[in-house]
Scaffold this motif. Structure first.
Motif, PDB file in Angstrom:
ATOM      1  N   UNK A 464      -6.542  11.893   9.259  1.00 42.61           N
ATOM      2  CA  UNK A 464      -6.794  11.702   8.287  1.00 42.61           C
ATOM      3  C   UNK A 464      -6.304  10.959   6.989  1.00 42.61           C
ATOM      4  N   UNK A 465      -6.858  10.295   6.960  1.00 38.83           N
ATOM      5  CA  UNK A 465      -5.899   8.901   6.157  1.00 38.83           C
ATOM      6  C   UNK A 465      -6.738   8.758   4.760  1.00 38.83           C
ATOM      7  N   UNK A 466      -7.799   8.454   5.422  1.00 36.60           N
ATOM      8  CA  UNK A 466      -8.784   8.635   3.765  1.00 36.60           C
ATOM      9  C   UNK A 466      -9.525   9.824   2.825  1.00 36.60           C
ATOM     10  N   UNK A 467      -9.516  11.100   3.048  1.00 35.53           N
ATOM     11  CA  UNK A 467     -10.169  12.431   2.809  1.00 35.53           C
ATOM     12  C   UNK A 467      -9.412  13.219   1.900  1.00 35.53           C
ATOM     13  N   UNK A 468      -8.137  13.045   2.607  1.00 32.77           N
ATOM     14  CA  UNK A 468      -7.397  13.627   1.411  1.00 32.77           C
ATOM     15  C   UNK A 468      -6.759  12.987   0.269  1.00 32.77           C
ATOM     16  N   UNK A 469      -7.818  13.283  -0.623  1.00 32.76           N
ATOM     17  CA  UNK A 469      -7.051  12.190  -1.917  1.00 32.76           C
ATOM     18  C   UNK A 469      -6.299  12.973  -2.626  1.00 32.76           C
ATOM     19  N   UNK A 470      -6.192  13.957  -2.961  1.00 37.39           N
ATOM     20  CA  UNK A 470      -5.610  14.600  -3.907  1.00 37.39           C
ATOM     21  C   UNK A 470      -6.297  14.376  -5.385  1.00 37.39           C
ATOM     22  N   UNK A 471      -5.570  14.542  -6.026  1.00 41.44           N
ATOM     23  CA  UNK A 471      -5.165  14.337  -7.721  1.00 41.44           C
ATOM     24  C   UNK A 471      -5.377  13.485  -7.985  1.00 41.44           C
ATOM     25  N   UNK A 472      -3.897  13.043  -7.451  1.00 38.85           N
ATOM     26  CA  UNK A 472      -3.863  11.591  -8.227  1.00 38.85           C
ATOM     27  C   UNK A 472      -4.152  10.287  -7.062  1.00 38.85           C
ATOM     28  N   UNK A 473      -4.403  10.359  -5.978  1.00 38.51           N
ATOM     29  CA  UNK A 473      -4.956   9.541  -4.914  1.00 38.51           C
ATOM     30  C   UNK A 473      -6.067   8.706  -5.247  1.00 38.51           C
ATOM     31  N   UNK A 477      -5.734   4.804  -1.515  1.00 39.94           N
ATOM     32  CA  UNK A 477      -4.525   5.297  -1.267  1.00 39.94           C
ATOM     33  C   UNK A 477      -4.147   6.706  -1.824  1.00 39.94           C
ATOM     34  N   UNK A 478      -4.661   7.675  -0.020  1.00 41.83           N
ATOM     35  CA  UNK A 478      -5.128   8.914  -0.593  1.00 41.83           C
ATOM     36  C   UNK A 478      -3.160   9.545  -0.962  1.00 41.83           C
ATOM     37  N   UNK A 479      -3.934  10.890  -1.291  1.00 43.06           N
ATOM     38  CA  UNK A 479      -2.179  11.804  -1.754  1.00 43.06           C
ATOM     39  C   UNK A 479      -1.533  11.639  -1.256  1.00 43.06           C
ATOM     40  N   UNK A 480      -2.346  12.426   0.324  1.00 40.89           N
ATOM     41  CA  UNK A 480      -2.118  13.176   1.764  1.00 40.89           C
ATOM     42  C   UNK A 480      -2.299  12.353   2.498  1.00 40.89           C
ATOM     43  N   UNK A 481      -2.179  12.341   4.128  1.00 47.53           N
ATOM     44  CA  UNK A 481      -2.356  12.282   5.115  1.00 47.53           C
ATOM     45  C   UNK A 481      -2.336  13.672   5.669  1.00 47.53           C
ATOM     46  N   UNK A 482      -2.900  13.754   7.171  1.00 45.01           N
ATOM     47  CA  UNK A 482      -3.168  14.548   8.008  1.00 45.01           C
ATOM     48  C   UNK A 482      -2.543  14.789   8.385  1.00 45.01           C
ATOM     49  N   UNK A 483      -2.774  15.074  10.415  1.00 42.97           N
ATOM     50  CA  UNK A 483      -1.978  14.600  11.339  1.00 42.97           C
ATOM     51  C   UNK A 483      -1.724  15.070  11.762  1.00 42.97           C
ATOM     52  N   UNK A 511      -2.240  20.915  13.174  1.00 39.62           N
ATOM     53  CA  UNK A 511      -1.886  20.196  12.208  1.00 39.62           C
ATOM     54  C   UNK A 511      -0.809  20.183  10.913  1.00 39.62           C
ATOM     55  N   UNK A 512      -0.202  18.731  10.724  1.00 40.26           N
ATOM     56  CA  UNK A 512       0.535  18.698   9.374  1.00 40.26           C
ATOM     57  C   UNK A 512       0.445  18.074   8.519  1.00 40.26           C
ATOM     58  N   UNK A 513       1.365  17.699   7.563  1.00 39.26           N
ATOM     59  CA  UNK A 513       0.601  16.478   6.469  1.00 39.26           C
ATOM     60  C   UNK A 513       1.716  16.116   6.299  1.00 39.26           C
ATOM     61  N   UNK A 514       2.001  15.167   4.841  1.00 43.04           N
ATOM     62  CA  UNK A 514       2.794  14.841   4.237  1.00 43.04           C
ATOM     63  C   UNK A 514       2.129  14.030   3.014  1.00 43.04           C
ATOM     64  N   UNK A 515       3.249  13.536   2.207  1.00 48.92           N
ATOM     65  CA  UNK A 515       2.507  13.236   0.837  1.00 48.92           C
ATOM     66  C   UNK A 515       2.817  11.700   0.574  1.00 48.92           C
ATOM     67  N   UNK A 516       2.074  11.203   0.236  1.00 48.10           N
ATOM     68  CA  UNK A 516       2.275   9.675  -0.092  1.00 48.10           C
ATOM     69  C   UNK A 516       4.280   9.329  -1.365  1.00 48.10           C
TER      70      UNK A 516
END
Length: 1000
Positions: A464-473, A477-483, A511-516
């Motif tokens: 998921x490199x679209x929906x996990x936008x976050x407050x600053x994304x 360019x989403x703030x997080x990517x979940x995989x 699943x896991x996630x990583x921040x930009x």
């Protein structure tokens, strides 16, 4: 108006660039060269500047432009100039369209800007007024294109429509928090409303004539991939619901069918379902609609009706959950235990899984059905053969890799797609998925191991490199990517024996996630894809428990018997601390052997029968059964280590003495008339002591050759492939890769025992011969009243002679011109097992007591002259006394102490004990010539070999490297031998009263 010369085009650069030509679009790196696109750096498209009309346009550089007069602009088709009514000739303002021709096509004298009136609005090109169907299709009484009722996203709904207000967040697994999703904010409500509208919307409010236009417009609206959830969730929900709730009595069936066909009516429901998957199926059983899955289940259970996984044919609404009558009922065990697959799987020929996926984009567009081969569902890349090996039946597969986290933001390489899993070729069987991060009313129900508590689902995504936008994304360019951090496929063998059938495979996804920010700092991810196989192990576990319990009980009883034998030999009349301690060590050794036999037998059974089966009826151990097997193996190593420690300590405490039979030679005094005895040389004793010292750590196998052979055959020849966890080749290493080590040791032992010792050299026999030629006997007391005797008294009566006489003595023995070497007359037996009377031990300790007291007081070895190994007068005197005492005992010269020589009975040999009373008279039992090697490494080869084997396996299980295991094993067994050698040397000097400085 003048004309302009044709431009000259070079590779990406202009010669005599003409100002009337401009690039159709701008390119990266400032390549603004008047080209619409580049191909091999060549300009392939040119356009005229604003304010110029086309005179001709034959493509590439064959373009001629002409400037329009003042107060004129280029027409819509580009080939003429038309007058404009406004002073600046700018484009028409918002809400107006530019008109250049009449309805019959006649050109107007000038371009005019007309306002769209009523329920019309300019189209995207601003050249035509079109109905605002986003209003009219739902609010048919509207008089303008401004939504006067309830606007959700880009849609306008009547005020009577209930619009949910869900949470626009997506869960993060690492910190157990949720992150804002702009995508949900744009799409969740709209997709819900549009999905609902398919089912329940009042069609009397919709003009059927405009229905197709309505759908075409909103098909584009709900496909937005920008700030998705805020704009689309509500509307997609309502439109999805409307499919199910429309008043069918008012709609003509023919038109409804056409509407559904052209409109792709389920797309909003698919989009809503995808948002539910993005939230990890998070569901709240309360009345509030807080999550996308709450909205989904609201449609499934309230709008559609009581929907279960057994009624999977509901139109439009995707099937996401497995449940029987209510989602509150957990029945994961029922789902994964269905008897739906009839395929019989085999190893020969190799069966392949036919996994297929239905693919959907984020906005619900159906992409078709694809095969999962070539790593479609694996984030790691590799060769096709290795990636596809995961789907070869019977192959225990595990693949992990390291990926730069920043790559996950590349949507071309990692597109966000959703997959519905199925298996089969001619007939598809749906595959259940277990989301470990699934939450039901705040409870992470899928995290446990009990399948009865699981909720099984249908759809998954990889990245998921679209929906996990976050407050600053942002959406781009989403703030997080979940995989998908870990994907595990579980294959379970059907309970029926030998038919090759399996239960439906199920996938477990974590699943896991990583921040930009972390990704930009160089963070990496390590996704894993595994395939494991299991079967019903109830019968195996029962047999395993019976074998372990029964053999362990017998082992403890045998250890108790060994403790009784030890206490008898040690002269212990009652149970004391020493008896309890020895019992613990005996139990350790026996149980270690028991556990090794059980684990090795199980491993060998599965190795042979797993590899040789055709139609599958057997899988390797997994889960609790494997952990129990591994735990038993680890216990075998730990207990064997205790046994080796006990063996080393006891061998370093053995009482031993070298009896010198040499008599002093008569000599002549300085006056020449008085005879004087010459002292006996001590060098023969030192020589025998050194040979014994070297023999203490000698073994029957060569450790260097042993480890080298094992590593060579396993790692380089490829014997490890025989024991890998797949039926036909190697994919991952198994813990049973060690059949080669005992095989190599057994070959060495057989060669050493039956060939080398018999025809080349036997170290133990050679030592006995050396004692006989040196005229020195060895008296060993392993315990207080038990030990071994090596009769080394020379048949020639002396050994301290020159070389010629020594050769003559050997020659007489070879020609049988002298007596036998045995203890008894005309007998060959030189080695015996001794069962000694208590009085002998007391007399021995009485003689050594002054020496022991001197050692405690600091006057012992190491104190004389301040040098290591120095002897005192008391030690020299004690040596002479013990030598005389033991030689007298062997010669039957002591009235109160005597012994007899006899053979052990069969029962005594079998039970390794002595039944006859030796309180008054000792017994020397004839042995096989090797019994005294129990005091050496040489006689404990099996114990040491098992220790080496268990150590090698344990180290390799941890390091997963044969070479490292071999090196560490060699170092540890070398360290053990070093301790035994040093301790044995000190004990030898202490007990034999030999100067330690001469032990080299």
């Amino acid at each position: 108006m003048g004309t302009f010369p044709q431009p000259v085009v070079t590779f990406g650069l202009w010669g005599n660039r003409n100002s009337s030509l401009v690039p159709e679009e701008r390119f990266p790196s400032g390549l603004n060269r008047g080209c619409s696109s580049l191909e091999d750096n060549t300009c392939i498209r040119c356009v005229c500047n604003a304010g110029y009309r086309y005179v001709r346009d034959f493509g590439n550089e064959n373009i001629r432009c002409e400037q329009c007069a003042a107060n004129q602009v280029r027409s819509e088709d580009g080939y003429s100039c038309v007058a404009c009514t406004n002073a600046t000739c700018a484009s028409c303002p918002a809400g107006r369209i530019g008109v250049e021709r009449q309805q019959d096509g006649t050109p107007n004298n000038a371009r005019t800007c007309l306002a769209c009136t009523g329920t019309t609005t300019p189209n995207s090109a601003a050249n035509r007024c079109v109905p605002c169907n986003n209003i009219l299709s739902i609010i048919t009484t509207a008089t303008s294109c401004d939504c006067q009722e309830k606007q959700v996203g880009n849609l306008c709904f009547p005020n009577s429509v209930a619009v949910p207000t869900p949470e626009y967040t997506l869960p993060l697994t690492g910190s157990n928090t949720a992150v804002r999703s702009i995508y949900l904010e744009e799409n969740l409500q709209t997709d819900y409303l549009l999905c609902v509208s398919i089912y329940e919307y009042d069609m009397s409010k919709i003009q059927l004539l405009d229905l197709f236009t309505w759908k075409r417009i909103y098909r584009q609206i709900t496909c937005s991939v920008s700030i998705y959830l805020e704009e689309n969730l509500q509307t997609d929900y309502l439109l999805c619901v409307s499919i199910y709730e429309c008043d069918m009595s008012i709609v003509q069936m023919l038109d409804l069918f056409t509407w559904k066909k052209n409109y792709n009516a389920s797309q909003n429901c698919q989009s809503l379902s995808n948002m539910c998957v993005l939230s990890y199926y998070r569901y709240d059983s309360g009345v509030s609609l807080n999550t996308p899955c709450d909205l989904y289940t609201d449609i499934a259970q309230t709008v559609v009706g009581q929907w279960s996984s057994t009624t999977r044919t509901k139109p439009y609404l995707p099937w996401l959950y497995y449940f029987s009558s209510s989602l509150s009922i957990r029945d994961g065990d029922r789902v994964i235990g269905e008897d739906g697959l009839t395929t019989s799987y085999t190893f020969d020929p190799k069966s392949q899984f036919k996994f297929r996926v239905g693919r959907f984009t984020l906005n619900g567009t159906y992409l078709g059905i694809s095969n999962v081969g070539s790593g479609l569902l694996q984030l790691c890349t590799d060769t096709t053969n290795k990636l596809d090996a995961a789907y070869t039946f019977g192959t225990y597969y595990s693949h992990t890799c390291t990926i730069p986290a920043i790559d996950l933001w590349d949507r071309t390489r990692y597109p966000l797609e959703f997959y519905d899993l199925s298996d089969g070729e001619n007939q598809l069987y749906y595959i259940p998925i277990r989301f470990t991060d699934f939450e039901f009313t705040g409870d992470n129900v899928n995290a446990g191991s009990n399948a009865q508590d699981w909720y099984m689902t249908r759809r998954l995504f990889l990245v998921d490199n679209v929906a996990s936008t976050g407050d600053s994304g942002t959406a781009d360019q989403p703030q997080y990517v979940r995989y998908a951090r870990n994907i595990e496929i579980t294959i379970r063998l059907f309970d029926s024996l030998g038919n090759g059938r399996i239960y439906p495979p199920y996938w477990t996804v974590s699943y896991g996630e990583v921040s930009r920010a972390d990704a930009e700092e160089g963070a990496t991810i390590s996704p894993t894809f595994t395939v494991k196989y299991s079967m019903s192990l109830s019968e195996y576990r029962r047999n395993f428990q019976i074998a372990t319990g029964t053999l362990s009980t017998l082992g403890v009883i045998y250890a108790g018997y060994k403790t009784w034998v030890w206490s008898k030999r040690a002269g212990r009349l009652a149970i004391d601390f020493a008896s309890i301690g020895n019992f613990i060590f005996f139990v350790s050794g026996v149980l270690s052997n028991v556990f090794f036999v059980i684990t090795f037998g199980i491993g060998f059974y599965f190795l042979v029968f797993f590899k040789r089966q055709s139609t599958v009826y057997l899988f390797l151990l997994e889960g609790t059964a494997y952990e129990e097997w591994l735990g038993l193996f680890g216990a075998a190593f730990a207990l064997k280590a205790l046994q080796v420690i006990h063996m080393v300590v006891t061998q370093c405490m053995v009482d031993i003495f070298f009896i010198d039979w040499e008599k002093p030679k008569p000599g002549v005094s300085n006056k020449g008339d008085q005879k004087k005895e010459n002292p006996v040389s001590i060098w023969r004793t030192y020589f025998v002591a050194n040979e014994w010292n070297e023999l203490q750590t000698s073994r029957k196998i060569n450790q260097i050759f042993q480890i080298f052979a094992v590593v060579f055959f396993l790692n380089y020849v490829g014997f490890e492939n025989v024991a890998t966890k797949d039926p036909n080749g190697k994919v991952v290493k198994s813990d049973e890769d060690y059949q080669g080590r005992p095989g190599s040791a057994v070959v060495q032992w057989i060669f050493f025992t039956f060939v080398y010792e018999r025809f080349v050299s036997d170290k133990v026999r050679d030592f006995v011969d050396l004692c006989a030629m040196s005229n020195i006997s060895v008296f060993i007391m392993q315990h207080a009243q038990f030990g071994y005797y090596i009769h080394g008294r020379s048949v020639h009566g002396k050994a301290d002679t020159d070389m010629r006489e020594m050769c003559d003595m050997i020659k007489r023995e070879e020609e049988d011109l002298c007596g036998k070497r045995g203890l008894e007359e005309d007998q060959e037996e030189q080695t015996f097992v001794m069962s000694l009377p208590r009085k002998l031990r007391l007399k021995y300790e009485e003689v050594l007591l002054p020496v022991a007291l001197e050692n405690i007081g600091g006057g012992g070895p190491g104190a004389a002259g301040g040098k290591k190994g120095g002897l005192t007068e008391k030690q020299v005197d004690a040596y002479n006394v013990i030598n005389k005492f033991l030689s007298s005992f062997i010669n039957h010269s002591l009235k109160s102490l005597d012994y007899v020589v006899k053979d052990k009975s069969l029962l005594e040999n079998v039970m390794d004990t002595e039944f006859l009373d030796t309180s008054e008279t000792g017994i020397f039992y004839k042995d096989n010539g090797h019994s005294f090697d129990q005091c050496l490494f040489y006689g404990n080869e099996i114990t040491l070999l098992l220790f080496d084997l268990l150590l090698f396996v344990i180290v390799d299980h941890i390091a997963k490297n044969f070479v490292i295991a071999g090196v560490i094993t060699y170092l540890i067994i070398g360290f053990v031998a070093l301790i035994r050698d040093e301790g044995g040397k000190r004990n030898l000097a202490k007990k034999t009263l030999v100067d330690e400085r001469f032990l080299i």
